[in-house]
Scaffold this active site. Structure first.
Site, mmCIF file in Angstrom:
data_model
loop_
_atom_site.group_PDB
_atom_site.id
_atom_site.type_symbol
_atom_site.label_atom_id
_atom_site.label_comp_id
_atom_site.label_asym_id
_atom_site.label_seq_id
_atom_site.Cartn_x
_atom_site.Cartn_y
_atom_site.Cartn_z
ATOM 1 C CD GLN A 132 -9.729 17.367 80.492
ATOM 2 O OE1 GLN A 132 -9.648 17.691 79.311
ATOM 3 N NE2 GLN A 132 -8.819 16.605 81.060
ATOM 4 C CB SER A 179 -9.471 23.284 76.048
ATOM 5 O OG SER A 179 -8.678 22.152 76.263
ATOM 6 C CB SER A 235 -14.535 14.534 75.173
ATOM 7 O OG SER A 235 -13.359 14.909 74.512
ATOM 8 C CD GLU A 292 -6.717 14.355 78.862
ATOM 9 O OE1 GLU A 292 -6.299 15.347 79.499
ATOM 10 O OE2 GLU A 292 -7.567 14.431 77.974
ATOM 11 C CG ASN A 325 2.410 14.242 68.836
ATOM 12 O OD1 ASN A 325 1.638 13.790 69.677
ATOM 13 N ND2 ASN A 325 2.704 13.615 67.714
ATOM 14 C CD GLU A 326 3.559 19.760 67.699
ATOM 15 O OE1 GLU A 326 2.455 19.707 68.273
ATOM 16 O OE2 GLU A 326 3.781 19.188 66.605
HETATM 17 C C1 LIG Z 1 -10.201 14.489 70.552
HETATM 18 C C2 LIG Z 1 -9.991 15.631 71.494
HETATM 19 C C3 LIG Z 1 -10.626 15.611 72.717
HETATM 20 C C4 LIG Z 1 -10.456 16.692 73.588
HETATM 21 N N1 LIG Z 1 -11.142 16.652 74.765
HETATM 22 C C5 LIG Z 1 -11.048 17.700 75.605
HETATM 23 C C6 LIG Z 1 -11.824 17.716 76.800
HETATM 24 O O1 LIG Z 1 -12.606 16.808 77.085
HETATM 25 N N2 LIG Z 1 -11.708 18.783 77.613
HETATM 26 C C7 LIG Z 1 -10.886 19.811 77.342
HETATM 27 O O2 LIG Z 1 -10.841 20.751 78.143
HETATM 28 N N3 LIG Z 1 -10.144 19.860 76.200
HETATM 29 C C8 LIG Z 1 -10.208 18.820 75.329
HETATM 30 N N4 LIG Z 1 -9.486 18.831 74.156
HETATM 31 C C9 LIG Z 1 -8.672 19.999 73.841
HETATM 32 C C10 LIG Z 1 -7.175 19.751 73.874
HETATM 33 O O3 LIG Z 1 -6.712 19.606 75.192
HETATM 34 C C11 LIG Z 1 -6.513 20.929 73.166
HETATM 35 O O4 LIG Z 1 -6.946 20.915 71.818
HETATM 36 C C12 LIG Z 1 -5.025 20.836 73.197
HETATM 37 O O5 LIG Z 1 -4.553 21.054 74.494
HETATM 38 C C13 LIG Z 1 -4.372 21.860 72.238
HETATM 39 O O6 LIG Z 1 -4.873 23.134 72.444
HETATM 40 P P1 LIG Z 1 -5.390 24.026 71.221
HETATM 41 O O7 LIG Z 1 -6.343 23.211 70.430
HETATM 42 O O8 LIG Z 1 -5.858 25.320 71.795
HETATM 43 O O9 LIG Z 1 -4.112 24.279 70.300
HETATM 44 P P2 LIG Z 1 -2.963 25.379 70.545
HETATM 45 O O10 LIG Z 1 -2.526 25.326 71.976
HETATM 46 O O11 LIG Z 1 -3.436 26.687 70.021
HETATM 47 O O12 LIG Z 1 -1.805 24.797 69.643
HETATM 48 C C14 LIG Z 1 -1.733 25.042 68.222
HETATM 49 C C15 LIG Z 1 -0.417 24.449 67.719
HETATM 50 O O13 LIG Z 1 0.703 25.120 68.340
HETATM 51 C C16 LIG Z 1 1.565 24.160 68.952
HETATM 52 N N5 LIG Z 1 2.119 24.694 70.202
HETATM 53 C C17 LIG Z 1 1.431 25.381 71.157
HETATM 54 N N6 LIG Z 1 2.256 25.704 72.174
HETATM 55 C C18 LIG Z 1 3.485 25.215 71.857
HETATM 56 C C19 LIG Z 1 4.754 25.229 72.510
HETATM 57 N N7 LIG Z 1 4.915 25.814 73.705
HETATM 58 N N8 LIG Z 1 5.795 24.629 71.894
HETATM 59 C C20 LIG Z 1 5.650 24.029 70.676
HETATM 60 N N9 LIG Z 1 4.454 23.992 70.001
HETATM 61 C C21 LIG Z 1 3.400 24.569 70.586
HETATM 62 C C22 LIG Z 1 0.660 22.974 69.264
HETATM 63 O O14 LIG Z 1 1.409 21.777 69.385
HETATM 64 C C23 LIG Z 1 -0.276 22.950 68.063
HETATM 65 O O15 LIG Z 1 0.336 22.301 66.982
HETATM 66 C C24 LIG Z 1 -9.625 17.786 73.252
HETATM 67 C C25 LIG Z 1 -8.987 17.802 72.007
HETATM 68 C C26 LIG Z 1 -9.165 16.745 71.128
HETATM 69 C C27 LIG Z 1 -8.474 16.784 69.809
#
Ligand SMILES: Cc1cc2nc3c(=O)[nH]c(=O)nc-3n(C[C@H](O)[C@H](O)[C@H](O)COP(=O)(O)OP(=O)(O)OC[C@H]3O[C@@H](n4cnc5c(N)ncnc54)[C@H](O)[C@@H]3O)c2cc1C
Length: 412
Positions: free
Chosen positions: A140, A143, A175, A258, A380-381
């Site tokens: 996928q 991100s 992943s 998912e 979670n958020e």
């Molecule tokens: C084990 C694992 C596997 C993954 N696999 C894939 C994959 O295969 N392909 C892929 O594309 N991505 C993958 N991801 C990425 C994952 O989808 C993102 O990490 C996730 O969507 C969060 O985005 P970010 O890391 O940019 O955090 P951010 O979006 O920058 O968030 C940072 C913090 O801000 C909070 N936050 C952000 N927006 C809001 C809001 N509107 N309201 C309240 N709080 C908010 C979040 O909850 C978090 O605590 C994976 C992540 C993990 C941990």
């Protein structure tokens, strides 16, 4: 023949299928008791991770070749043409065996329903059998460094050149991208419209020139996910799933499935409660009132998650709307996982975090694994926001970028 009580209520057709599933499993899989319940799947070398990935893929191929992959998918697409009960019965029988398709089961759960809903019949005929047989293992590529929770803000650019899109940009946290031979990718095809309306969903052959996957090392020591760099990657327009600029719809189908898959996963592993109870017994803490309370709380949550998961997965298999919002299941699963990690450490004490025996490693992974599950597939958020808006009908979060062209939205 199984002696499981679940067989008592089977119809003759179900009993016949159960016997066939059992015979297949006995012929091809190891019984579960040969596998330690404390075994965890952390691969500290790329070779070990790749070997595990390929083992899962090989098992999926075995399922496919024997008519047990895609039980509810149409026969002409490589499935069995069955109903939700086929899945239920197969899963009941498979519980006694050590079987897993590993990573590919996640992408089948996410991409399969997306192809069935948004792909053309020709695309379904081309991709669904290859997905179900794991000939194509999809990662996928959603991100980006600047687009995780705000996925629709993604910047990976695709410019049309005849029958191809030329894609340049960076993805992250992908992943198994270093092992997969295909990917599903979201790209920005129109920067002149608001962010959700200029995204396209493409399938991409990972061996296309210009794609580089670099593994990222995690605190567990594993490196299952990657940064993926794309430099002028040429992807056929024929690989668009859904509409050009209309990729947000299939993306949402992937994300919803998912959440359901991650939540439903706790059902498949057979639960953590027996291990927590055994841990409490080993450490003489079964009668400790705080531990007892933690165990009761965890048991109750695990049962609720199992029931929610079964109901959602049954609906997904029948391609119906889930009776419970998948965000609720994912959130509940994640919070149970946090409690399981905390309880495991409370029972085992500090040495549970530093030992290198099998149970110590299980405890460490229980504690560390909760972070990945509470972020991956939407934090979670974000799940709470989804629930507030979709399930409770509360007002949407204020959005300043909703009606402005993506290219005019300020970015860091
Ligand atoms: C084990 C694992 C596997 C993954 N696999 C894939 C994959 O295969 N392909 C892929 O594309 N991505 C993958 N991801 C990425 C994952 O989808 C993102 O990490 C996730 O969507 C969060 O985005 P970010 O890391 O940019 O955090 P951010 O979006 O920058 O968030 C940072 C913090 O801000 C909070 N936050 C952000 N927006 C809001 C809001 N509107 N309201 C309240 N709080 C908010 C979040 O909850 C978090 O605590 C994976 C992540 C993990 C941990």
């Amino acid at each position: 023949m199984t002696t499981d009580a679940t067989s008592v209520t089977d119809t003759p057709e179900q009993a016949e299928f159960r016997a066939a599933a059992r015979a297949f499993l006995e012929a091809h899989a190891k019984p579960r008791q040969q596998v330690s319940p404390w075994a965890v799947t952390v691969h500290r070398s790329q070779d070990a991770a790749r070997a595990a990935f390929e083992r899962g893929r090989a098992w999926q191929k075995t399922l496919f070749e024997n008519g047990f992959a895609g039980l509810t998918y149409p026969v002409e697409l490589g499935g069995r043409g069955g109903s939700a009960w086929h899945e239920r019965i197969y899963n009941e029988e498979a519980r006694s065996f050590d079987t897993s398709s590993g990573f590919v089961s996640a992408t089948i759960a996410m991409l399969g329903p997306t192809l069935m809903k948004h792909a053309t019949p020709e695309q379904q005929a081309l991709y669904v059998p290859k997905l179900l047989s794991a000939e194509y293992a999809f990662c996928q590529l959603f991100s980006e460094p600047g687009a995780g929770s705000d996925l629709a803000g993604l910047a990976c650019r695709a410019v049309r050149d005849g029958d191809e899109f030329v894609v340049t940009g960076q993805k992250v946290w992908n992943s198994a991208a270093q092992f997969c031979n295909w990917g599903m990718i979201l790209v920005r095809t129109n920067p002149d419209v608001p962010k959700h309306r200029g995204i396209t969903f493409l399938l991409v052959d990972m061996s296309t020139p210009g794609i580089e996957a670099r593994p990222l090392v995690q605190p567990t020591g594993g490196s299952e996910f990657n940064e993926v760099f794309l430099e002028e990657v040429r992807i056929p327009v024929a690989n668009v799933i859904g509409e050009i600029d209309g990729g947000w719809a299939p993306a949402r189908t992937v994300l919803s499935n998912e959440s359901a898959f991650i939540g439903g996963g706790s059902v498949a592993v057979g639960g953590r409660y027996p291990r927590l109870l055994e841990l409490a017994e080993m450490h003489g803490k079964r009668d400790d009132p705080t531990v007892r309370q933690g165990l009761a709380d965890f048991y109750m949550r695990e049962r609720i998650v199992a029931v929610m998961g079964e109901r959602i997965m049954a609906a997904v298999r029948q391609r119906q709307m889930p009776p419970v919002d998948p965000s609720a299941l994912k959130l509940f699963t994640t919070e149970s996982r946090v409690r399981s990690g905390n309880l495991a450490v409370a029972i085992r004490g500090a040495d549970g975090l530093v030992g290198d025996d099998e149970i110590a490693i299980w405890t460490q992974m229980e504690l560390l694994g909760r972070f990945s599950i509470s972020i991956g597939g939407g934090t979670n958020e974000v799940q709470k926001n989804n629930l507030a808006e979709r399930a409770l009908g509360l007002p949407r979060e204020p959005r300043t970028d909703h009606e402005i062209a993506w290219k005019d939205v300020p970015r860091s």
